[in-house]
Design an enzyme around this catalytic site. Structure first.
Site, PDB file in Angstrom:
ATOM      1  N   SER A  21      49.358 -47.948  15.450  1.00  0.00           N
ATOM      2  CA  SER A  21      49.306 -47.815  16.883  1.00  0.00           C
ATOM      3  C   SER A  21      50.843 -47.617  17.660  1.00  0.00           C
ATOM      4  O   SER A  21      51.724 -47.557  16.941  1.00  0.00           O
ATOM      5  CB  SER A  21      48.078 -48.371  17.835  1.00  0.00           C
ATOM      6  N   ASP A  69      40.999 -39.559  17.440  1.00  0.00           N
ATOM      7  CA  ASP A  69      40.316 -41.134  16.553  1.00  0.00           C
ATOM      8  C   ASP A  69      39.766 -42.222  17.330  1.00  0.00           C
ATOM      9  O   ASP A  69      39.121 -42.569  17.097  1.00  0.00           O
ATOM     10  CB  ASP A  69      41.736 -41.681  15.688  1.00  0.00           C
ATOM     11  N   HIS A  92      40.155 -45.111  15.130  1.00  0.00           N
ATOM     12  CA  HIS A  92      41.512 -45.884  15.235  1.00  0.00           C
ATOM     13  C   HIS A  92      41.572 -46.812  14.826  1.00  0.00           C
ATOM     14  O   HIS A  92      42.782 -47.707  14.604  1.00  0.00           O
ATOM     15  CB  HIS A  92      41.638 -45.735  16.681  1.00  0.00           C
TER      16      HIS A  92
END
Length: 416
Positions: A198, A359, A394
């Site tokens: 991320s 996501d 995610h």
């Protein structure tokens, strides 16, 4: 009230581990002797880089004031990030964690009387388990250890203060360079693999853009990125304007907003002009809409002028030049993801979230960003790979069996 909070906490934690156990069963583990029998396969040292919220932090208090009489004003160091504190007293926790923006220096600092520190530099343990998230980098770490990796020898971690952007992370960049060279040296000059998740992928990209190509060619084998918002995401706009509870209902959005809108990292992760059209609506009102052309007006209109200034500070870091190292981009898709916010009844109302693909946190167009680096001069001939995992959100990509097995195949020379 505390009993209710702890009951909710226990229920979430138990269910989280039950769900996770279903995924870990399908990861193909090998005994370390089986790995080491293949003398042609050298284990590339791995450095894990977490995303937003993925680093443990401690705080020490000597505060002149506090939000309530029951909030501590003095303390030795204690775990401040996503421990039990927000459940017991949200206002106390938020006041200790929020930042104060200085328009003169264009930097942030802690609430007066609060000293914070990120713990566990070089270690993976501090980012393997994060309260609320549960297992964070744990399944990836365990999978690597079961393939012959050893924590502290060829498996390391690079946590950082995720509240801040790259303009306040100079020391972290220097430390990451030293950790890379150290892990290379103690592993018989074996080139390093970064695994970044991320926001960590964005921070890593900025680091790589600063480094000379000959340094990268000498010390780096590859980069593997997971769910990186290369071009930003709409979700941070929601977080700073009305609050976002990370999908966890025990966190009140209105309170989270008061803390989130002090974090430069969220401005850093907002949509960038490389991926969104200048006039593409991000926020819609009955009488006005906001795009990248006038998004700063939005922050002024909702009474957050400091966020408009913070965003200006971070916008200079929306550099999308290729990293110049082999990169594997892994990400999820087919999950409803915020594309724009629609306020029906003014800024104080709860917005309708108009979804697109992604996501769940990052928009698809942003997740696919690495494909634009193929055959670019800055990539210096290094390969670009990308793989999409359908219906993987995610956070789930950190413990999804397919994504972990992909990583294992790459770093352990597993042909199966």
């Amino acid at each position: 009230m505390k009993i209710v909070h702890w009951t909710i906490y226990y229920f979430m934690l138990v269910n989280f581990h039950v769900i996770h156990s279903n995924f870990i069963d399908s990861i193909r583990f090998l005994d370390s002797n089986e790995v080491n029998e293949n003398s042609d396969c050298l284990l590339s040292p791995v450095i894990l880089i977490p995303g937003f919220g993925g680093s443990k932090m401690e705080a020490k208090l000597n505060k002149p004031t506090a939000p309530h009489w029951w909030c501590s004003k003095k303390s030795d160091y204690f775990n401040i990030w996503l421990d039990y504190h927000p459940v017991l007293s949200f206002d106390c926790w938020m006041d200790n964690l929020k930042l104060v923006y200085d328009p003169e220096t264009r930097k942030t600092k802690n609430t007066p009387g609060v000293v914070t520190r990120v713990i566990g530099w070089g270690s993976t343990e501090s980012m393997e388990w994060i309260w609320i998230f549960g297992a964070y980098f744990n399944y990836i770490s365990e999978a690597l250890v079961n393939r012959g990796y050893i924590r502290g020898k060829n498996l390391f971690g690079a946590p950082y203060d995720f509240r801040k952007g790259p303009n306040e992370s100079t020391q972290w960049f220097q430390n990451l360079k030293q950790l890379t060279e150290y892990s290379y040296g103690i592993n018989k000059n074996t080139r390093v693999t970064f695994i970044a998740y991320s926001m960590g992928g964005r921070m890593l990209l900025h680091f790589l853009q600063q480094m000379p190509q000959d340094w990268k060619d000498k010390y780096l084998e590859r980069t593997i990125t997971l769910a990186v918002p290369w071009g930003g995401s709409v979700r941070p706009i929601q977080a700073v304007s009305v609050g976002y509870d990370l999908g966890i209902a025990v966190f009140p959005n209105d309170k989270l907003k008061e803390m989130s809108n002090t974090f430069p990292s969220l401005a850093y992760l907002m949509p960038s002009k490389q991926f969104w059209e200048p006039d593409e609506a991000l926020v819609i009102m009955d009488s006005k809409s906001y795009s990248l052309e006038n998004i700063d007006e939005f922050f002024y209109d909702i009474g957050q002028p400091q966020m408009a200034e913070i965003r200006k500070d971070q916008s200079v870091y929306n550099n999308f030049t290729a990293p110049g190292v082999e990169i594997h981009c892994l990400f999820g898709a087919n999950i409803p993801t915020a594309e724009r916010l629609y306020f029906k009844s003014g800024f104080n109302s709860k917005p309708v979230i108009l979804d697109g693909d992604g996501d769940g946190q990052v928009n698809r167009r942003s997740l696919w960003g690495c494909r634009h680096w193929e055959n670019t001069p800055a990539q210096a001939g290094h390969a670009v790979y990308f793989k999409e995992f359908k219906d993987v959100n995610h956070l789930k990509i950190l413990y999804n069996s397919e994504s972990i097995n992909y990583i294992l195949k790459i770093v352990t020379c597993d042909a199966n």
